[in-house]
Design a protein around this motif. Sequence first.
Motif, mmCIF file in Angstrom:
data_model
loop_
_atom_site.group_PDB
_atom_site.id
_atom_site.type_symbol
_atom_site.label_atom_id
_atom_site.label_comp_id
_atom_site.label_asym_id
_atom_site.label_seq_id
_atom_site.Cartn_x
_atom_site.Cartn_y
_atom_site.Cartn_z
ATOM 1 N N ARG A 170 -0.041 -5.453 -0.550
ATOM 2 C CA ARG A 170 0.560 -5.480 0.833
ATOM 3 C C ARG A 170 -0.097 -4.287 1.565
ATOM 4 O O ARG A 170 -0.338 -4.440 2.682
ATOM 5 N N TRP A 171 -0.122 -3.067 1.279
ATOM 6 C CA TRP A 171 -0.751 -1.811 1.637
ATOM 7 C C TRP A 171 -2.376 -2.111 2.341
ATOM 8 O O TRP A 171 -2.634 -1.800 3.118
ATOM 9 N N VAL A 172 -2.912 -2.860 1.420
ATOM 10 C CA VAL A 172 -4.172 -3.302 1.746
ATOM 11 C C VAL A 172 -4.342 -4.148 3.091
ATOM 12 O O VAL A 172 -5.187 -3.878 3.994
ATOM 13 N N PHE A 173 -3.426 -5.255 3.255
ATOM 14 C CA PHE A 173 -3.096 -5.901 4.551
ATOM 15 C C PHE A 173 -2.807 -5.153 5.774
ATOM 16 O O PHE A 173 -3.586 -5.094 6.381
ATOM 17 N N VAL A 174 -1.967 -4.024 5.472
ATOM 18 C CA VAL A 174 -1.663 -2.842 6.578
ATOM 19 C C VAL A 174 -2.961 -2.291 6.840
ATOM 20 O O VAL A 174 -3.221 -2.103 7.976
ATOM 21 N N GLN A 175 -3.670 -1.751 6.131
ATOM 22 C CA GLN A 175 -4.750 -0.848 6.501
ATOM 23 C C GLN A 175 -5.932 -1.746 6.945
ATOM 24 O O GLN A 175 -6.699 -1.441 7.793
ATOM 25 N N GLU A 176 -5.672 -3.182 6.574
ATOM 26 C CA GLU A 176 -6.918 -4.174 7.292
ATOM 27 C C GLU A 176 -6.484 -4.239 8.631
ATOM 28 O O GLU A 176 -7.394 -4.347 9.636
#
Length: 330
Positions: A170-176
Amino acid sequence: TNSQARVFEEAFIRAGVPHTVVGDTSFYSRKEIKDLVAYLRVISNVDDTVSLNRIINTPTRGIGNSTIEKLNAWAEGLRTPEGVAPSLGRALFNGAWKSSEENDDGELLPSAEDMGLTARARGAVLKFVQIMTTIKEHAKTSSPGELLEEIIKSTGYGTLVQDADDGAERWVFVQELVNLAKEPPQDVDETMQDRLGLEALGAFLEGISLLTNAESREEEGGDTAKLMTLHASKGLEFNTVFIGGIEDGLIPFVRNGDSEDDQDEEVRLFYVGITRAKRKLFLCHARERRRFGQGPQATKRSFLLDSISAGLAGTKVPERSVSLPPTSAK
């Protein structure tokens, strides 16, 4: 990978190409993206009650449904100079409960008794209002990307996501989303990257609205391009297949602590992907890419592309990075 989905979804939407995300939720439909966009919407427009209801207790801060009902009743009992009840956001953040500017005593909220709340509930609401007031001030001089980073930090949303069982994904999507805010769509406003503050925020949210509205009109199934990860492609076949991101660190995907067995499995997974194509196969890589909230970084094409090229041309297979395992994939 899932983190690549957003740029492909946007490209399809802008080009008018019907598409379906297979085996995963589309980028703008993910909870973490909806939550953070809701924060931005409230900062841009205090009257956005739907977005306010979404974030007022996200992350959990002791403002339950009972407190929210009492807050709404309190706001409905107030009157603006025009004789109408203000929105809850206007009451909380713009001091709509005050009779006049002259009576501004520096208090962000009236007493617990006046609000119909317990002292504990009022304290929780006050803390939320203080956080949002600080963020709203920050928004006046920040880019959308900087503002998102401030929201993630000051609200504790980053901790909420990273502490979840699927926090890393989920953190990857936040960073995206942060990447998107740092490099907004050019066709919404060509000068937006040169501007700061609420004007830039409004243009950024307008761009997201255009994309989400177009996304909601996409037809399910039918003759659409299928977006999926390599894992989701197992057992399927298509006349034409595009595989994107064939770069060091993405294909084969590299995680901290990966063993050679893990990397061998990644190579086998890539083999699954290329054998999904019945007629045409396109293998693609980018010259530069934003990842993990960082600025554009030069990329290096995966050694797998060179191995395939050498195999097709009948030339010597080039040496690969010593950190990657051997592969017999052709």
